[in-house]
Scaffold this motif. Structure first.
Motif, mmCIF file in Angstrom:
data_model
loop_
_atom_site.group_PDB
_atom_site.id
_atom_site.type_symbol
_atom_site.label_atom_id
_atom_site.label_comp_id
_atom_site.label_asym_id
_atom_site.label_seq_id
_atom_site.Cartn_x
_atom_site.Cartn_y
_atom_site.Cartn_z
ATOM 1 N N LYS A 173 0.840 -1.210 0.000
ATOM 2 C CA LYS A 173 0.000 0.000 0.000
ATOM 3 C C LYS A 173 0.870 1.253 0.000
ATOM 4 N N ALA A 174 1.939 1.234 0.785
ATOM 5 C CA ALA A 174 2.818 2.405 0.895
ATOM 6 C C ALA A 174 3.544 2.708 -0.410
ATOM 7 N N MET A 175 3.611 1.735 -1.314
ATOM 8 C CA MET A 175 4.223 1.977 -2.616
ATOM 9 C C MET A 175 3.320 2.821 -3.509
ATOM 10 N N PHE A 176 2.036 2.890 -3.164
ATOM 11 C CA PHE A 176 1.059 3.615 -3.977
ATOM 12 C C PHE A 176 0.429 4.791 -3.235
ATOM 13 N N VAL A 177 0.321 4.697 -1.926
ATOM 14 C CA VAL A 177 -0.257 5.766 -1.112
ATOM 15 C C VAL A 177 0.884 6.382 -0.313
ATOM 16 N N LYS A 178 1.405 7.500 -0.785
ATOM 17 C CA LYS A 178 2.622 8.081 -0.223
ATOM 18 C C LYS A 178 2.331 9.058 0.909
ATOM 19 N N ASN A 179 3.163 8.991 1.939
ATOM 20 C CA ASN A 179 3.186 9.992 3.003
ATOM 21 C C ASN A 179 4.580 9.971 3.625
ATOM 22 N N SER A 180 4.767 10.697 4.700
ATOM 23 C CA SER A 180 6.097 10.821 5.309
ATOM 24 C C SER A 180 6.621 9.504 5.874
ATOM 25 N N GLU A 181 5.722 8.551 6.111
ATOM 26 C CA GLU A 181 6.120 7.272 6.697
ATOM 27 C C GLU A 181 6.253 6.166 5.654
ATOM 28 N N SER A 182 6.016 6.504 4.378
ATOM 29 C CA SER A 182 5.941 5.468 3.347
ATOM 30 C C SER A 182 7.204 4.616 3.260
ATOM 31 N N ALA A 183 8.366 5.241 3.282
ATOM 32 C CA ALA A 183 9.616 4.491 3.134
ATOM 33 C C ALA A 183 9.762 3.456 4.244
ATOM 34 N N TYR A 184 9.390 3.840 5.462
ATOM 35 C CA TYR A 184 9.478 2.903 6.589
ATOM 36 C C TYR A 184 8.443 1.789 6.463
ATOM 37 N N LYS A 185 7.249 2.151 6.021
ATOM 38 C CA LYS A 185 6.197 1.140 5.871
ATOM 39 C C LYS A 185 6.552 0.121 4.794
ATOM 40 N N ILE A 186 7.194 0.598 3.714
ATOM 41 C CA ILE A 186 7.615 -0.321 2.658
ATOM 42 C C ILE A 186 8.588 -1.358 3.212
ATOM 43 N N LEU A 187 9.462 -0.926 4.106
ATOM 44 C CA LEU A 187 10.436 -1.843 4.728
ATOM 45 C C LEU A 187 9.852 -2.550 5.949
ATOM 46 N N ASP A 234 14.450 1.978 -3.330
ATOM 47 C CA ASP A 234 14.249 3.427 -3.222
ATOM 48 C C ASP A 234 13.924 3.832 -1.788
ATOM 49 N N ALA A 235 13.112 3.000 -1.117
ATOM 50 C CA ALA A 235 12.758 3.302 0.276
ATOM 51 C C ALA A 235 14.002 3.281 1.156
ATOM 52 N N TYR A 236 14.844 2.281 0.953
ATOM 53 C CA TYR A 236 16.067 2.186 1.744
ATOM 54 C C TYR A 236 16.992 3.371 1.474
#
Length: 246
Positions: A173-187, A234-236
């Motif tokens: 979801k975080a790969m498509f719904v972006k916010n300030s926490e997205s990178a952490y949620k992806i990981l 990219d998240a990392y």
């Protein structure tokens, strides 16, 4: 029925062992051609007895796609185009057209149960494939430029039926719904994670989403896996740069 005929013929020629061999071969033919009148997988999912030529997987996947497309109460042409493009890339134009035709003729106006479809696919797909299906469905939702709450809710339900772990769902979801926490949620970590935890999470997620997990799937699925893998990278990189570690 074929298995019994084959058993009799086999017995006539080779006795007991011929009968056993004939029965086995006949059973395979019965299963492949559905000669005993058993419901095919689509019948058990959608009801009715219509025989179809496209693969069951494609039709079930298209049915899930239709649920996402209709989730927000409107049918977007860009979402329809996204689905058609995906199917053409994955299965070729001829097979994709056959799938859409069968869907429109047989399934479109019937009640589509995400729960039944997912139960059927759960028994026939590995977990990485189901993750890729969720990724594909999120791609549909985002095709018109935004992922609505209604679409997220529908996708959440489908993920639940697919037995997808909540952290994995939130990661995609975080790969498509972006916010300030997205990178952490992806990981699948929190923003308070240590440097060591970030690096470990990256290794874990890179392994989970590595394209080799879907190396036996069609090109479209491998491409989707590559997109997930790149999102993890990219998240990392985003976290690494913001924190200033190597």
């Amino acid at each position: 029925m074929v298995k019994y005929i084959a058993a009799v013929i086999g017995f006539a020629y080779k006795g007991f062992f011929g009968a056993v061999t004939g029965y086995i071969i006949g059973s395979i033919i019965d299963t492949f051609f559905d000669t005993e009148g058993k419901k095919n997988p689509l019948t058990s999912v959608f009801g009715g007895s219509q025989q179809v030529s496209p693969g069951d997987f494609e039709l079930n996947l298209l049915s899930l796609a239709s649920l996402v497309i209709k989730a927000d109460g409107s049918v977007s042409q860009t979402e329809l185009d996204y689905v058609r493009g995906y199917f053409v890339q994955a299965y070729g134009k001829e097979r994709a057209n056959a799938t859409f035709k069968t869907f429109n003729e047989v399934i479109k106006n019937r009640e589509i149960s995400a729960q039944r479809i997912c139960h059927y696919l759960n028994q026939r797909t590995r977990y990485p494939v189901r993750l890729q299906i969720i990724h594909f469905l999120f791609g549909i939702a985002q095709a018109d430029g935004t992922v609505s709450n209604a679409e997220v809710n529908e996708l959440s339900s489908i993920a639940g039926f697919f037995r997808v772990n909540r952290p994995d769902f939130e990661s995609i979801k975080a790969m498509f719904v972006k916010n300030s926490e997205s990178a952490y949620k992806i990981l699948e970590i929190s923003s308070t994670a240590t440097e060591a935890e970030v690096k470990q999470a990256y290794r874990t997620m890179a392994k989970k989403y590595h394209p080799d997990k879907l190396q036996n799937m069609d090109e479209a699925y491998r491409k989707g896996a590559e997109e997930k893998f790149k999102n993890v990278q990219d998240a990392y990189e985003s976290i690494r740069k913001s924190r200033g570690f190597k």
